[in-house]
Design a protein around this motif. Sequence first.
Motif, PDB file in Angstrom:
ATOM      1  N   GLU A 165      -2.478  -3.063 -12.527  1.00  0.00           N
ATOM      2  CA  GLU A 165      -3.003  -1.879 -11.853  1.00  0.00           C
ATOM      3  C   GLU A 165      -4.469  -2.043 -11.479  1.00  0.00           C
ATOM      4  OE1 GLU A 165      -3.398   2.956 -12.437  1.00  0.00           O
ATOM      5  OE2 GLU A 165      -2.750   1.735 -14.124  1.00  0.00           O
ATOM      6  N   ALA A 166      -5.246  -2.681 -12.324  1.00  0.00           N
ATOM      7  CA  ALA A 166      -6.673  -2.871 -12.029  1.00  0.00           C
ATOM      8  C   ALA A 166      -6.866  -3.727 -10.778  1.00  0.00           C
ATOM      9  CB  ALA A 166      -7.373  -3.505 -13.224  1.00  0.00           C
ATOM     10  N   VAL A 167      -6.012  -4.723 -10.595  1.00  0.00           N
ATOM     11  CA  VAL A 167      -6.091  -5.573  -9.404  1.00  0.00           C
ATOM     12  C   VAL A 167      -5.746  -4.749  -8.163  1.00  0.00           C
ATOM     13  CG1 VAL A 167      -5.083  -7.570  -8.215  1.00  0.00           C
ATOM     14  CG2 VAL A 167      -5.642  -7.716 -10.660  1.00  0.00           C
ATOM     15  N   ARG A 168      -4.671  -3.948  -8.256  1.00  0.00           N
ATOM     16  CA  ARG A 168      -4.274  -3.114  -7.115  1.00  0.00           C
ATOM     17  C   ARG A 168      -5.389  -2.128  -6.743  1.00  0.00           C
ATOM     18  NH1 ARG A 168       0.288  -2.737 -10.245  1.00  0.00           N
ATOM     19  NH2 ARG A 168      -0.167  -0.561 -10.723  1.00  0.00           N
ATOM     20  N   LYS A 169      -5.949  -1.463  -7.744  1.00  0.00           N
ATOM     21  CA  LYS A 169      -7.013  -0.487  -7.473  1.00  0.00           C
ATOM     22  C   LYS A 169      -8.235  -1.151  -6.862  1.00  0.00           C
ATOM     23  CE  LYS A 169      -5.810   3.165 -10.669  1.00  0.00           C
ATOM     24  NZ  LYS A 169      -6.235   3.997 -11.786  1.00  0.00           N
ATOM     25  N   SER A 170      -8.605  -2.312  -7.373  1.00  0.00           N
ATOM     26  CA  SER A 170      -9.749  -3.035  -6.813  1.00  0.00           C
ATOM     27  C   SER A 170      -9.476  -3.430  -5.365  1.00  0.00           C
ATOM     28  CB  SER A 170     -10.053  -4.285  -7.644  1.00  0.00           C
ATOM     29  OG  SER A 170     -10.504  -3.928  -8.929  1.00  0.00           O
ATOM     30  N   ALA A 171      -8.252  -3.882  -5.099  1.00  0.00           N
ATOM     31  CA  ALA A 171      -7.890  -4.290  -3.739  1.00  0.00           C
ATOM     32  C   ALA A 171      -7.937  -3.096  -2.789  1.00  0.00           C
ATOM     33  CB  ALA A 171      -6.508  -4.936  -3.733  1.00  0.00           C
ATOM     34  N   VAL A 172      -7.414  -1.946  -3.212  1.00  0.00           N
ATOM     35  CA  VAL A 172      -7.445  -0.744  -2.363  1.00  0.00           C
ATOM     36  C   VAL A 172      -8.892  -0.348  -2.075  1.00  0.00           C
ATOM     37  CG1 VAL A 172      -6.991   1.741  -2.315  1.00  0.00           C
ATOM     38  CG2 VAL A 172      -5.193   0.173  -3.002  1.00  0.00           C
ATOM     39  N   LYS A 173      -9.718  -0.352  -3.103  1.00  0.00           N
ATOM     40  CA  LYS A 173     -11.123   0.032  -2.924  1.00  0.00           C
ATOM     41  C   LYS A 173     -11.820  -0.909  -1.947  1.00  0.00           C
ATOM     42  CE  LYS A 173     -15.438   0.716  -5.404  1.00  0.00           C
ATOM     43  NZ  LYS A 173     -16.117   0.624  -6.685  1.00  0.00           N
ATOM     44  N   LEU A 174     -11.630  -2.192  -2.140  1.00  0.00           N
ATOM     45  CA  LEU A 174     -12.295  -3.168  -1.280  1.00  0.00           C
ATOM     46  C   LEU A 174     -11.740  -3.134   0.137  1.00  0.00           C
ATOM     47  CD1 LEU A 174     -14.354  -5.336  -0.877  1.00  0.00           C
ATOM     48  CD2 LEU A 174     -12.752  -6.995  -1.836  1.00  0.00           C
ATOM     49  N   LEU A 175     -10.437  -3.020   0.270  1.00  0.00           N
ATOM     50  CA  LEU A 175      -9.857  -2.919   1.611  1.00  0.00           C
ATOM     51  C   LEU A 175     -10.388  -1.689   2.331  1.00  0.00           C
ATOM     52  CD1 LEU A 175      -6.209  -4.075   0.898  1.00  0.00           C
ATOM     53  CD2 LEU A 175      -7.785  -5.133   2.525  1.00  0.00           C
ATOM     54  N   GLY A 176     -10.571  -0.605   1.599  1.00  0.00           N
ATOM     55  CA  GLY A 176     -11.129   0.596   2.193  1.00  0.00           C
ATOM     56  C   GLY A 176     -12.520   0.371   2.757  1.00  0.00           C
ATOM     57  N   GLN A 177     -13.243  -0.569   2.183  1.00  0.00           N
ATOM     58  CA  GLN A 177     -14.590  -0.891   2.656  1.00  0.00           C
ATOM     59  C   GLN A 177     -14.572  -1.906   3.800  1.00  0.00           C
ATOM     60  OE1 GLN A 177     -16.432  -2.323  -0.913  1.00  0.00           O
ATOM     61  NE2 GLN A 177     -16.432  -0.325  -1.895  1.00  0.00           N
ATOM     62  N   LEU A 178     -13.575  -2.786   3.811  1.00  0.00           N
ATOM     63  CA  LEU A 178     -13.543  -3.888   4.775  1.00  0.00           C
ATOM     64  C   LEU A 178     -12.767  -3.580   6.051  1.00  0.00           C
ATOM     65  CD1 LEU A 178     -12.891  -6.953   2.433  1.00  0.00           C
ATOM     66  CD2 LEU A 178     -15.059  -6.196   3.392  1.00  0.00           C
ATOM     67  N   VAL A 179     -11.665  -2.848   5.904  1.00  0.00           N
ATOM     68  CA  VAL A 179     -10.771  -2.624   7.039  1.00  0.00           C
ATOM     69  C   VAL A 179     -11.392  -1.626   7.994  1.00  0.00           C
ATOM     70  CG1 VAL A 179      -8.494  -1.813   7.739  1.00  0.00           C
ATOM     71  CG2 VAL A 179      -8.736  -3.178   5.677  1.00  0.00           C
ATOM     72  N   GLN A 180     -11.399  -1.983   9.243  1.00  0.00           N
ATOM     73  CA  GLN A 180     -11.891  -1.071  10.265  1.00  0.00           C
ATOM     74  C   GLN A 180     -10.752  -0.159  10.698  1.00  0.00           C
ATOM     75  OE1 GLN A 180     -13.285  -4.074  12.987  1.00  0.00           O
ATOM     76  NE2 GLN A 180     -15.371  -3.894  12.221  1.00  0.00           N
ATOM     77  N   ARG A 181     -11.112   1.033  11.073  1.00  0.00           N
ATOM     78  CA  ARG A 181     -10.122   2.009  11.526  1.00  0.00           C
ATOM     79  C   ARG A 181      -9.297   1.406  12.665  1.00  0.00           C
ATOM     80  NH1 ARG A 181      -9.228   6.740   9.922  1.00  0.00           N
ATOM     81  NH2 ARG A 181      -8.379   8.380  11.194  1.00  0.00           N
ATOM     82  N   ASN A 182      -8.006   1.629  12.628  1.00  0.00           N
ATOM     83  CA  ASN A 182      -7.058   1.164  13.642  1.00  0.00           C
ATOM     84  C   ASN A 182      -6.894  -0.353  13.678  1.00  0.00           C
ATOM     85  OD1 ASN A 182      -6.513   3.814  14.512  1.00  0.00           O
ATOM     86  ND2 ASN A 182      -8.377   3.779  15.742  1.00  0.00           N
ATOM     87  N   ASP A 183      -7.152  -1.037  12.570  1.00  0.00           N
ATOM     88  CA  ASP A 183      -6.924  -2.483  12.468  1.00  0.00           C
ATOM     89  C   ASP A 183      -5.410  -2.709  12.435  1.00  0.00           C
ATOM     90  OD1 ASP A 183      -6.337  -5.039  11.439  1.00  0.00           O
ATOM     91  OD2 ASP A 183      -8.127  -5.087  10.207  1.00  0.00           O
ATOM     92  N   THR A 184      -4.861  -3.042  13.582  1.00  0.00           N
ATOM     93  CA  THR A 184      -3.404  -3.108  13.765  1.00  0.00           C
ATOM     94  C   THR A 184      -2.724  -4.058  12.794  1.00  0.00           C
ATOM     95  OG1 THR A 184      -3.779  -2.660  16.100  1.00  0.00           O
ATOM     96  CG2 THR A 184      -1.592  -3.426  15.497  1.00  0.00           C
ATOM     97  N   ASP A 185      -3.273  -5.240  12.582  1.00  0.00           N
ATOM     98  CA  ASP A 185      -2.632  -6.217  11.690  1.00  0.00           C
ATOM     99  C   ASP A 185      -2.562  -5.699  10.262  1.00  0.00           C
ATOM    100  OD1 ASP A 185      -2.314  -7.990  13.809  1.00  0.00           O
ATOM    101  OD2 ASP A 185      -4.166  -9.075  13.360  1.00  0.00           O
ATOM    102  N   THR A 186      -3.655  -5.114   9.793  1.00  0.00           N
ATOM    103  CA  THR A 186      -3.667  -4.600   8.421  1.00  0.00           C
ATOM    104  C   THR A 186      -2.760  -3.386   8.289  1.00  0.00           C
ATOM    105  OG1 THR A 186      -5.917  -5.431   8.148  1.00  0.00           O
ATOM    106  CG2 THR A 186      -5.151  -3.794   6.557  1.00  0.00           C
ATOM    107  N   ILE A 187      -2.775  -2.517   9.275  1.00  0.00           N
ATOM    108  CA  ILE A 187      -1.902  -1.342   9.229  1.00  0.00           C
ATOM    109  C   ILE A 187      -0.441  -1.782   9.164  1.00  0.00           C
ATOM    110  CG2 ILE A 187      -1.061   0.633  10.569  1.00  0.00           C
ATOM    111  CD1 ILE A 187      -4.009   0.994  11.506  1.00  0.00           C
ATOM    112  N   THR A 188      -0.069  -2.758   9.983  1.00  0.00           N
ATOM    113  CA  THR A 188       1.310  -3.262   9.968  1.00  0.00           C
ATOM    114  C   THR A 188       1.667  -3.816   8.596  1.00  0.00           C
ATOM    115  OG1 THR A 188       1.202  -3.776  12.323  1.00  0.00           O
ATOM    116  CG2 THR A 188       2.890  -4.921  11.034  1.00  0.00           C
ATOM    117  N   ALA A 189       0.758  -4.592   7.991  1.00  0.00           N
ATOM    118  CA  ALA A 189       1.014  -5.153   6.661  1.00  0.00           C
ATOM    119  C   ALA A 189       1.157  -4.053   5.618  1.00  0.00           C
ATOM    120  CB  ALA A 189      -0.107  -6.113   6.273  1.00  0.00           C
ATOM    121  N   LEU A 190       0.325  -3.025   5.714  1.00  0.00           N
ATOM    122  CA  LEU A 190       0.394  -1.924   4.747  1.00  0.00           C
ATOM    123  C   LEU A 190       1.674  -1.109   4.918  1.00  0.00           C
ATOM    124  CD1 LEU A 190      -3.309  -0.756   4.832  1.00  0.00           C
ATOM    125  CD2 LEU A 190      -2.166  -1.994   2.990  1.00  0.00           C
TER     126      LEU A 190
END
Length: 130
Positions: A32-57
């Motif tokens: 769970e700690a890895v998942r939470k860290s990944a969500v937090k960091l992705l929230g900082q890195l991913v730009q709004r409407n990033d199609t590739d990341t949205i598709t993966a999510l």
Amino acid sequence: RRAAVEAVARVAREGDARAIGALVPCLADACEAVRKSAVKLLGQLVQRNDTDTITALVDHMDRANPSAREAAAALLPRIIDAGDVHVLEALAARLEHSDEGARRSAVHVLGEVLKPPARGGLRAITAVAR
């Protein structure tokens, strides 16, 4: 694994496709700690409407692992535009998924993305309903 996520956090910049690509699989990590860290960091890195990341999510929402679905569902509303009909259609398709957890995650994301005062939300709902 968490240390690896935190190391990425120290060197990655917003929009860094390699870092984002390395972090998305961490949403399905057993820890769970890895998942939470990944969500937090992705929230900082991913730009709004990033199609590739949205598709993966959105694809992560099909996983049997409820934690992976929840991690994706937590991040998606922060990066999806309420007027993006293609993403909304992909989420709406999950409302008929065989897994109840996948359906619930889709409802959560759609509810967050389309809640007032989401601009374009009414148009998007109408388009998806057609």
